[in-house]
Design a protein around this motif. Structure first.
Motif, mmCIF file in Angstrom:
data_model
loop_
_atom_site.group_PDB
_atom_site.id
_atom_site.type_symbol
_atom_site.label_atom_id
_atom_site.label_comp_id
_atom_site.label_asym_id
_atom_site.label_seq_id
_atom_site.Cartn_x
_atom_site.Cartn_y
_atom_site.Cartn_z
ATOM 1 N N PHE A 172 0.819 -1.210 0.000
ATOM 2 C CA PHE A 172 0.000 0.000 0.000
ATOM 3 C C PHE A 172 0.852 1.260 0.000
ATOM 4 O O PHE A 172 0.445 2.292 -0.561
ATOM 5 C CB PHE A 172 -0.952 -0.045 1.199
ATOM 6 N N GLU A 173 2.025 1.187 0.593
ATOM 7 C CA GLU A 173 2.964 2.303 0.506
ATOM 8 C C GLU A 173 3.374 2.524 -0.945
ATOM 9 O O GLU A 173 3.419 3.658 -1.438
ATOM 10 C CB GLU A 173 4.187 2.014 1.379
ATOM 11 N N PHE A 174 3.676 1.432 -1.632
ATOM 12 C CA PHE A 174 4.048 1.474 -3.052
ATOM 13 C C PHE A 174 2.922 2.088 -3.881
ATOM 14 O O PHE A 174 3.155 2.991 -4.702
ATOM 15 C CB PHE A 174 4.365 0.046 -3.508
ATOM 16 N N LEU A 175 1.681 1.653 -3.659
ATOM 17 C CA LEU A 175 0.537 2.169 -4.417
ATOM 18 C C LEU A 175 0.319 3.652 -4.139
ATOM 19 O O LEU A 175 0.037 4.431 -5.061
ATOM 20 C CB LEU A 175 -0.725 1.372 -4.066
ATOM 21 N N ALA A 176 0.456 4.054 -2.874
ATOM 22 C CA ALA A 176 0.235 5.453 -2.510
ATOM 23 C C ALA A 176 1.266 6.366 -3.166
ATOM 24 O O ALA A 176 0.921 7.445 -3.676
ATOM 25 C CB ALA A 176 0.269 5.611 -0.988
#
Length: 462
Positions: free
Chosen positions: A167-171
């Protein structure tokens, strides 16, 4: 290629890019489910909701598309969608409970659900007609291959770091696209002070949720009244009320006048039935390969992955083919390839070789890839003046019918296999009969194509 409307082209490219990145979140969590179960002390059924709720909310977001695009500027919609997705991803990253994680997934899906229809609308509003097939194919190619890569990317991130980094990557990626949108997305469609019919919005949410939950629960709960029959009944009744209301009020949420165009209906039915089969195949083939033919999950993935890739490739080139040789030959070829593929699947047995399973799935992948994108493009082209409402109707129909397909297929297989799909002849026969059902549906598509599908230049008002 030369384009007069460069701002429109840049905005469209940004939306296609945003759709591709946000759609990866649909499937990227599937490799995380065991970690959710361990970290939050929950069952697999509860963990699965992090995936199911995303699909459900995406379906709910489609009916309001027409209203949103009439009322708000493209840049406002794009930025709002990306912000919703970023907030959702941050919530997922920080989640301390499964409830917080699911709320984050809902926000991600709200941001994602509006982008794909907006991209389709922009294609038909910005691009000259001769470019529609190319850009619809490009969008289908990108948003097809990215979700297919989701589980692999998610697995790599988990192996290297942990599930939260997904989710860090997506954000972070979405934040970069948000910056691009603020700086470069400068094309706008004409807006109007179009009122929101709130009762219609509520009705659309209820019928989407009712139908999708009801049919999705069939595989797990059978024909339970509470879990399956009641939601479906509520969904159907609400849909009837929704349709009647749209035809009576002055400013409907979705203008169903597009359904008076019989050619749009033919194209939408073709795309929806083909999507029904595609979603069904995505469930029944892995069940057979692993439970009946006794291949490992890795081998199952290797059998299905080339078919997914070839389907995506043909999803890109088939609209271009339709522009060159006409829509009817392409859809006929799609139906014939699907019939051959499903006929081969009827010959599967407990000892079918890896190579045979892979080759026959490739045939089926070509058939599906040849049909979906051209059918959608053709259906939209015959009502190009009502593209916002047509997009909402076409996408909603396809989403709901697809959810029905995946559930109904499993139920039919289980019933014909005497309740359990495993390594025995009953299961082989059930798979064969389910494949025969797919052939019969494809024959219906072939009849629709031969009798009713015409090149746009051959369509006269009647």
């Amino acid at each position: 290629m030369e384009f007069e409307n460069k701002n429109g082209l840049i905005t469209l490219i940004i939306i296609i890019l945003a759709s591709s990145v946000t759609l990866i979140s649909q499937s990227i969590v599937t490799t995380s489910l065991p970690y959710y179960m361990n970290d939050f002390s929950i069952s697999s059924a509860t963990a699965q909701w992090t995936y199911s709720v995303f699909l459900l909310v995406m379906g709910v977001m489609i009916p309001p598309t027409a209203f949103i695009t009439k009322r708000f500027k493209i840049k406002t919609i794009l930025i709002t969608s990306l912000i919703l997705f970023i907030i959702g991803s941050v919530l997922c990253f920080l989640s301390t409970s499964i409830e917080m994680l699911i709320v984050g997934r809902i926000l991600e899906a709200m941001g994602t659900g509006i982008l794909m229809p907006i991209g389709q609308i922009l294609i038909f509003r910005v691009m000259p007609e001769e470019k529609w097939g190319f850009f619809m194919g490009l969008m289908g190619f990108l948003v097809g291959i990215v979700p297919a890569m989701g589980p692999t990317i998610g697995g790599i991130i988990i192996d290297l770091f942990n599930w939260r980094v997904i989710f860090e990557f997506l954000a972070i990626i979405t934040l970069l696209i948000l910056v691009l949108s603020i700086l470069l997305a400068n094309f706008e469609l004409e807006t109007q002070n179009y009122p929101l019919d709130f009762p219609s919005l509520i009705l659309s949410i209820i019928f989407c949720v009712g139908l999708m939950i009801g049919f999705s629960n069939i595989a797990e709960f059978g024909f339970s009244f509470i879990h399956v029959i009641l939601p479906i009944i509520i969904g159907i009744l609400t849909l009837i009320i929704f349709v009647k209301r749209q035809n009576k009020i002055e400013n409907p949420l979705v203008n169903l006048i597009v359904l008076k165009n019989k050619y749009f209906v033919y194209g939408t039915v073709f795309a929806a039935l083909l999507y029904f089969m595609m979603c069904g195949i995505n469930v029944m083939v892995p069940l057979f390969v692993q439970n009946v033919a006794y291949y490992s999950p890795t081998e199952s993935g290797l059998i299905l992955f080339p078919a997914a890739i070839i389907m995506i490739v043909f999803n890109f080139i088939s609209p271009i083919m339709a522009d060159k040789i006409g829509i009817k030959p392409v859809l006929i070829a799609s139906s014939i390839m699907n019939i051959i593929g499903f006929a081969c699947m009827m010959t599967y047995n407990m000892n079918s070789t890896f190579e045979y399973l892979l080759a026959t799935q490739l045939i089926r992948g070509i058939g599906c890839g040849l049909g979906l994108s051209p059918a959608i493009t053709w259906a939209m082209s015959v009502v190009a003046g009502d593209v916002e409402d047509a997009t909402a109707v076409n996408n909603t129909t396809r989403q709901v019918v697809g959810a029905i397909g995946s559930s109904v297929t499993v139920v039919i297989m289980q019933i014909l296999a005497n309740g359990k799909i495993t390594h025995n002849q009953f299961s082989v026969n059930s798979f064969s009969m389910t494949s025969l059902m797919m052939i019969l549906i494809t024959v219906v598509l072939l009849i629709i194509t031969i009798l009713f599908i015409k090149n746009k230049n051959d369509i006269v008002d009647d």
